[in-house]
Structure formats: structure tokens, C-alpha cells
Design an enzyme around this catalytic site. Structure first.
Site, PDB file in Angstrom:
ATOM      1  N   GLY A 127      15.257  -6.726  -1.233  1.00  0.00           N
ATOM      2  CA  GLY A 127      16.378  -6.910  -0.311  1.00  0.00           C
ATOM      3  C   GLY A 127      16.638  -8.367  -0.012  1.00  0.00           C
ATOM      4  O   GLY A 127      17.719  -8.747   0.439  1.00  0.00           O
ATOM      5  N   ARG A 128      15.623  -9.193  -0.209  1.00  0.00           N
ATOM      6  CA  ARG A 128      15.845 -10.626   0.011  1.00  0.00           C
ATOM      7  C   ARG A 128      15.153 -11.441  -1.075  1.00  0.00           C
ATOM      8  O   ARG A 128      14.618 -12.520  -0.807  1.00  0.00           O
ATOM      9  CB  ARG A 128      15.367 -11.053   1.408  1.00  0.00           C
ATOM     10  CG  ARG A 128      13.922 -10.815   1.619  1.00  0.00           C
ATOM     11  CD  ARG A 128      13.363 -11.498   2.828  1.00  0.00           C
ATOM     12  NE  ARG A 128      12.122 -10.816   3.157  1.00  0.00           N
ATOM     13  CZ  ARG A 128      11.395 -11.096   4.189  1.00  0.00           C
ATOM     14  NH1 ARG A 128      11.756 -12.037   5.003  1.00  0.00           N
ATOM     15  NH2 ARG A 128      10.283 -10.433   4.421  1.00  0.00           N
TER      16      ARG A 128
ATOM     17  N   ASP B  16      20.373  -9.528   5.829  1.00  0.00           N
ATOM     18  CA  ASP B  16      21.179 -10.627   5.282  1.00  0.00           C
ATOM     19  C   ASP B  16      20.610 -11.209   3.982  1.00  0.00           C
ATOM     20  O   ASP B  16      21.215 -12.074   3.361  1.00  0.00           O
ATOM     21  CB  ASP B  16      21.350 -11.740   6.323  1.00  0.00           C
ATOM     22  CG  ASP B  16      20.017 -12.340   6.753  1.00  0.00           C
ATOM     23  OD1 ASP B  16      18.964 -11.951   6.197  1.00  0.00           O
ATOM     24  OD2 ASP B  16      20.023 -13.198   7.654  1.00  0.00           O
TER      25      ASP B  16
ATOM     26  N   ARG C 176       9.407 -18.215  -6.078  1.00  0.00           N
ATOM     27  CA  ARG C 176       8.102 -17.548  -6.191  1.00  0.00           C
ATOM     28  C   ARG C 176       7.779 -17.237  -7.650  1.00  0.00           C
ATOM     29  O   ARG C 176       8.651 -16.818  -8.405  1.00  0.00           O
ATOM     30  CB  ARG C 176       8.119 -16.262  -5.370  1.00  0.00           C
ATOM     31  CG  ARG C 176       6.789 -15.514  -5.416  1.00  0.00           C
ATOM     32  CD  ARG C 176       6.632 -14.566  -4.265  1.00  0.00           C
ATOM     33  NE  ARG C 176       7.554 -13.439  -4.328  1.00  0.00           N
ATOM     34  CZ  ARG C 176       7.691 -12.545  -3.338  1.00  0.00           C
ATOM     35  NH1 ARG C 176       6.979 -12.660  -2.228  1.00  0.00           N
ATOM     36  NH2 ARG C 176       8.546 -11.544  -3.453  1.00  0.00           N
TER      37      ARG C 176
ATOM     38  N   ARG D 102       5.031  -3.220  -8.107  1.00  0.00           N
ATOM     39  CA  ARG D 102       4.279  -2.864  -6.903  1.00  0.00           C
ATOM     40  C   ARG D 102       3.784  -1.432  -6.975  1.00  0.00           C
ATOM     41  O   ARG D 102       4.319  -0.632  -7.750  1.00  0.00           O
ATOM     42  CB  ARG D 102       5.211  -2.988  -5.681  1.00  0.00           C
ATOM     43  CG  ARG D 102       5.805  -4.366  -5.540  1.00  0.00           C
ATOM     44  CD  ARG D 102       7.175  -4.307  -4.864  1.00  0.00           C
ATOM     45  NE  ARG D 102       7.846  -5.608  -4.953  1.00  0.00           N
ATOM     46  CZ  ARG D 102       7.769  -6.551  -4.032  1.00  0.00           C
ATOM     47  NH1 ARG D 102       7.116  -6.332  -2.924  1.00  0.00           N
ATOM     48  NH2 ARG D 102       8.377  -7.711  -4.203  1.00  0.00           N
TER      49      ARG D 102
ATOM     50  N   ASP E 254       4.312  -1.297  -0.627  1.00  0.00           N
ATOM     51  CA  ASP E 254       5.277  -2.118  -1.373  1.00  0.00           C
ATOM     52  C   ASP E 254       4.819  -3.573  -1.438  1.00  0.00           C
ATOM     53  O   ASP E 254       5.404  -4.378  -2.142  1.00  0.00           O
ATOM     54  CB  ASP E 254       6.672  -2.030  -0.736  1.00  0.00           C
ATOM     55  CG  ASP E 254       6.656  -2.331   0.753  1.00  0.00           C
ATOM     56  OD1 ASP E 254       5.923  -1.650   1.488  1.00  0.00           O
ATOM     57  OD2 ASP E 254       7.360  -3.260   1.179  1.00  0.00           O
TER      58      ASP E 254
HETATM   59  P1  AMP Z   1       8.536  -7.155   3.676  1.00  0.00           P
HETATM   60  O1  AMP Z   1       8.287  -7.038   5.123  1.00  0.00           O
HETATM   61  O2  AMP Z   1       8.774  -8.563   3.209  1.00  0.00           O
HETATM   62  O3  AMP Z   1       7.524  -6.488   2.831  1.00  0.00           O
HETATM   63  O4  AMP Z   1       9.928  -6.435   3.424  1.00  0.00           O
HETATM   64  C1  AMP Z   1      10.093  -5.050   3.487  1.00  0.00           C
HETATM   65  C2  AMP Z   1      11.434  -4.666   2.926  1.00  0.00           C
HETATM   66  O5  AMP Z   1      12.490  -5.194   3.711  1.00  0.00           O
HETATM   67  C3  AMP Z   1      11.691  -5.164   1.513  1.00  0.00           C
HETATM   68  O6  AMP Z   1      12.438  -4.205   0.833  1.00  0.00           O
HETATM   69  C4  AMP Z   1      12.508  -6.404   1.748  1.00  0.00           C
HETATM   70  O7  AMP Z   1      13.299  -6.753   0.646  1.00  0.00           O
HETATM   71  C5  AMP Z   1      13.353  -6.005   2.930  1.00  0.00           C
HETATM   72  N1  AMP Z   1      13.799  -7.160   3.714  1.00  0.00           N
HETATM   73  C6  AMP Z   1      13.027  -7.973   4.460  1.00  0.00           C
HETATM   74  N2  AMP Z   1      13.780  -8.925   5.048  1.00  0.00           N
HETATM   75  C7  AMP Z   1      15.045  -8.735   4.652  1.00  0.00           C
HETATM   76  C8  AMP Z   1      16.289  -9.399   4.906  1.00  0.00           C
HETATM   77  N3  AMP Z   1      16.370 -10.463   5.700  1.00  0.00           N
HETATM   78  N4  AMP Z   1      17.395  -8.888   4.323  1.00  0.00           N
HETATM   79  C9  AMP Z   1      17.333  -7.817   3.533  1.00  0.00           C
HETATM   80  N5  AMP Z   1      16.208  -7.153   3.262  1.00  0.00           N
HETATM   81  C10 AMP Z   1      15.062  -7.597   3.801  1.00  0.00           C
HETATM   82 MG    MG Z   2       7.349  -7.197   0.851  1.00  0.00          MG
END
Ligand code: AMP
Ligand code: MG
Length: 496
Positions: free
Chosen positions: A89-90, A122, A173, A180, A255
Site C-alpha cells: 500500500g505504500r 496515502d 529498500r 511474505r 505480512d
Molecule cells: P505495516 O504496518 O507497514 O506492516 O503495513 C500494513 C499494511 O498497511 C500494508 O499493506 C501497508 O502497505 C499498508 N499501509 C501502511 N501505511 C500505509 C499508507 N500510508 N498508505 C497506504 N497503505 C499503507
Molecule cells: Mg509491513
């Protein structure tokens, strides 16, 4: 060696696995950090090192030739709850930077804007999380822990809104892959058997070809066995490494567990200073699911989720599939404990880990906790006791053993006296097992605060210092010291 080039093998699996994505151009990017050592390792083109061209490309302003930006789908258990669709998502994958058929790295832009998997987010990142990941992932690499790495950190010049407006950033990165546990989960749980098969073949080929080599003509079932067993071993080993260093990952959702066994997702992570078996820092982990002492058990649980998602592939007979998967998962505690004992033997300067050493080491940790002593400095102090060279170092100024620890010392010395193999080699290993510096949270926080004000000097100094964690350097009273009570950071945020 072949000439390094881009490949897009994951994208080539098709639209069930990835979607196209386009980095959003940053308005006025500037370098916060550039990792020349990694660039060297990657044989990164000279004209794309710390140049305006590279900055523009990583900041989404221009297209980097040869790349084909995409985002990948995955699912995952977040804090124990299944979320059927997550995905990048980001983060946007530029492609696989390929040094040779067996050495390939995913290169991703993290925080470069929305993708089809942003779910209303975002797709961006504030400066804070980028600085934390840039610093801590590289420090982990130099501590010897398998991990994703950071090629660059770039401030975008744009603002992102969290609780308030914050300056935005992008991180470049580098990972062996971003496959995953959650990638496997997605295809298993959507009952896409063909997709799951393709993914297992792909992952086995990409990460375990030395083992499946002979089996490459074999069935997907044989590959799934290798994938499961090797992944479980790698996760057991990497988590044992975390435990030995007092590293709290903070968000061990499925994940955030890679099939390659590399550490990923440096969200709310932190190292313990003063030892606490139940240390936890994450502001979003209110129940302490991912506290230090829980990490091995959570890793075990996560591997059982992975195994359950592979059942259909492992054997057409459900009973046989379950029996096999169970037999692998049941090995986790032994693989973990064996890996942990090897680490602890090295840290304590023991030639091997004997059954009675568990009590010796537990006693050590208990004293640290009761007497509120610093974990890393305590091991390093022991190292100097063993090497008898503490006079040459600032350790005496940084660490004062408690009465309890001094009492414990004689049991440790007796045990060391009974080492069969000798001493120089064992002591040398001790030196390399007990870092002088770890990426302490108060330094990470200071680097973030400065970077938010567009001052990157502290970040760069920390980055440099943490590249060489096992030897004393000038100015180490600053870098090695435990935080003062006012410096101590008790909460970390993942900055989502
Ligand atoms: P994480 O906490 O980094 O493991 O993220 C969990 C999920 O939320 C993953 O699918 C990320 O891509 C999504 N995610 C985290 N932050 C954002 C953001 N600012 N915008 C869109 N997706 C996000
Ligand atoms: Mg993550």
C-alpha cells in the site's frame, strides 16, 4: 559475472500477483542519506550514485531506465486477526536488480505514493519512519542479522498528514525478495490453487535453488517441503539472533515475515537498553503481544500459519500433509533453541553450550533485570573481563557492575575455566558477538528530530558509527552509553 541489469520475474507471473503502480513525483527532493557501501556491493551504476539523476528517479520525477514499477498483493494476520487483503500500500517495486542468476535484489521505493492496495491510505511516509528504517536496518546488517537494507533515504519536500502535517520521505529498500508469509496466505485463503502453486515454485526457485536444485524437475510438493522447512529454520535463526541482541521487532504480523528469513518492517522496533525480559515499545501494541519475551512464540505461531497454508500443496492426502507440516513446525523450538544457544555461548565466551549453562545465563539476565543494568554493555563488560583489556576502553566509565553481577562473575569464571577449546579463539568470538554500539532508540529519535528540521548530520554520523559495531571508536562515550533517564525512549510509533 554478468552485467547487472533489471529483471521483472515476479511481475511476469501476471496480474494475480502484482498491479502496475506509479511513483508520485516529489516536489523538491533532497538526499537525507545515501549508502555508498551498499551501492558498491550492488555494482550500482556510477552515474546513478548520489547524483541529480538518481535523486529525480528515486523521488518519482523521472522513470529509471529498465524499471517497471509494480505493487504486490498479500494478506496477513495483524495482531492475530486475519486481514484477507493487504498488499504493497505504500511501497512500489522497481524491479529485481540482478547481479547474477543466483544474486538478485528487489528494489522498492517505500513511501512513493498510492498503489491499488493502499486501501484509502496515502501511500506515503513521514520522515520519521524512513529515518528509523534507514538507520536500524543497516545497523542490523552490520550486526550480522539477516535483513532488508536501505540504499537511500530522501526527503520529498512534501507534507504528509498524520496527527499533524509532517515532512514526507521515501526510502529505497533492498531485499532478497519481498515474498511474505502473507503472500502465501493470500493465495491459499482465496483458494487460488494455481496461483499458490506458481508462487511456491517461484519462491523455491528464487530462495532455495541450492537445495531444490536436484529437485527442480520435481513436483511443486517437493518444493513446498523445502520452502516450509528452510523458511522455518531461517525464521528460528533470525529470531534467536534478535533475542540475543535485545531487539524488539514490534510488529511481527505474518505480512511482516519474509520467506527469505530477512528481518523486514522497522516500524515500531527498538533495542532494549536496561534489560527487561518483557520489554515492549510499540504504541500500537497495547497488550504486548510482540514484547521481547513473546517473539519466539509468535514466530512459532506464524510458521504454523504458513504451514497450514501449504497443506493443499504438500500432499493430496490431507492426513499426510498435516503430519508432515506438523513434524516441521514441531522442530521450531529445537531449531530456535539451538540457534539461541550458539549465540549465547559466543556471547559468554563458552566453547559450547552445556545443559547447565542455561542456569548460568538465566541467572545473568535475572541480575541485569533486577539491578537495572544495560544488556549490551553488560555483555561487552564481560568481554573485557575475558580479554583482560578493559583499561584500553571507556567501558569502566560506561558500565558499573552491581554487587549481584560481581557475585555471578565467579560462577562464570569457573565455567570458562572448564572450556575445553581455548581461549583466544573463544574470546575472539566473544568480541564479535558483543557489540559496543547498537542503534539505541534515543539516538534514532535524535536523528529523526534533526532530520525533520532538514538537518541530516546526526543521521549520517549515526549511520557511519553503526556500520562498525564491534570495535571501540573515538567519541564512543556518546554512542555506546545507555540513555540517561531523560533520554530514555519508552514508546515508538510505526508512523503508518
Ligand atoms: P505495516 O504496518 O507497514 O506492516 O503495513 C500494513 C499494511 O498497511 C500494508 O499493506 C501497508 O502497505 C499498508 N499501509 C501502511 N501505511 C500505509 C499508507 N500510508 N498508505 C497506504 N497503505 C499503507
Ligand atoms: Mg509491513
Amino acid at each position: 559475472m554478468s552485467i547487472p541489469h533489471w529483471q521483472h520475474s515476479y511481475q511476469a507471473l501476471g496480474s494475480r500477483f502484482t498491479s502496475r503502480a506509479k511513483p508520485e513525483p516529489a516536489s523538491s527532493p533532497e538526499w537525507m542519506g545515501w549508502n555508498e557501501v551498499l551501492a558498491e556491493h550492488l555494482h550500482w551504476p556510477q552515474d546513478l550514485r548520489k547524483t541529480e539523476e538518481a535523486l529525480a528517479a528515486f523521488a518519482g520525477q523521472t522513470n529509471l531506465e529498465g524499471t517497471s514499477p509494480s505493487a504486490s498483493v498479500y494478506a496477513g494476520h495483524q495482531f492475530g486477526e486475519y486481514n484477507p487483503q493487504l498488499g504493497d500500500g505504500r511501497a512500489i517495486l522497481l524491479g529485481e536488480w540482478t547481479l547474477s542468476p543466483s544474486e538478485q535484489y528487489d528494489i522498492q521505493l517505500k513511501g512513493a505514493g498510492q498503489t491499488p492496495y493502499s486501501r484509502g491510505g496515502d501511500g506515503k511516509s513521514p520522515v520519521g519512519p524512513v529515518v528509523r528504517e534507514y538507520l536500524v536496518s543497516e545497523a542490523m546488517h552490520h550486526l550480522g542479522v539477516p535483513t532488508t537494507r536501505a540504499l537511500a533515504a530522501i526527503a520529498t519536500g512534501d507534507r504528509v498528514f498524520r496527527n499533524t502535517f509532517e515532512p514526507g520521505a521515501v526510502m529505497v529498500r533492498v531485499a532478497k525478495s519481498h515474498l511474505r508469509f502473507g503472500s502465501i496466505q493470500y493465495f491459499a485463503m482465496t483458494r487460488d490453487g494455481d496461483g499458490l502453486r506458481e508462487l511456491v515454485d517461484y519462491a523455491a526457485e528464487r530462495h532455495f535453488s541450492e537445495i531444490t536444485g536436484a529437485k527442480s524437475a520435481e513436483s511443486t510438493a517437493a518444493k513446498a517441503e523445502v520452502l516450509l522447512e528452510e523458511t522455518v529454520k531461517r525464521i528460528a535463526s533470525v529470531v534467536a539472533h534478535w533475542q540475543s541482541l535485545g531487539f524488539v521487532h514490534g510488529v511481527m504480523n505474518t505480512d511482516n515475515m519474509l520467506l527469505s528469513g530477512e528481518t523486514i518492517d522497522y516500524g515500531p522496533c527498538a533495542f532494549v537498553d536496561t534489560f527487561k525480559a518483557d520489554a515492549m515499545f510499540s504504541a500500537i501494541d497495547s497488550r504486548g503481544r510482540y514484547r521481547l519475551s513473546n517473539q519466539p512464540g509468535i514466530a512459532h505461531w506464524n510458521t504454523s500459519v504458513l504451514a497450514s497454508c501449504l497443506l493443499k500443496i504438500l500432499n493430496p492426502s490431507e492426513d499426510r500433509a498435516v503430519a508432515y507440516a506438523q513434524s516441521v513446525i514441531d522442530e521450531f523450538p529445537r531449531w530456535y533453541t539451538d540457534a539461541y544457544k550458539i549465540r549465547i555461548a559466543a556471547k559468554l565466551g563458552l566453547d559450547s553450550f552445556r545443559p547447565e549453562d542455561t542456569e548460568l545465563h538465566d541467572g545473568f539476565l535475572k541480575i541485569l533485570e533486577e539491578d537495572q543494568l544495560d544488556l549490551s554493555l553488560a555483555y561487552r563488560w564481560l568481554t573485557h573481563q575475558a580479554l583482560k583489556d578493559s583499561g584500553q576502553t571507556p567501558i569502566g566509565d560506561l558500565f558499573t557492575p552491581s554487587g549481584g553481577l560481581l557475585d555471578w562473575l565467579s560462577a562464570w569464571e569457573r565455567r570458562r575455566a572448564s572450556n575445553k577449546a581455548e581461549s583466544q579463539e573463544t574470546s575472539g568470538r566473544m568480541h564479535k558477538a558483543n557489540p559496543v554500539v547498537i542503534p539505541r532508540n534515543h539516538h534514532v529519535a535524535a536523528a529523526i528530530a534533526d532530520a525533520e528540521a532538514q538537518d541530516y548530520e546526526y543521521l549520517q554520523a549515526a549511520f557511519e558509527r553503526w556500520r562498525n559495531p564491534f570495535d571501540w571508536q573515538d567519541n564512543d562515550r556518546l554512542w555506546a552509553a545507555s540513555p540517561t533517564p531523560t533520554e530514555r525512549v519508552t514508546r515508538t510509533f510505526c508512523g503508518t
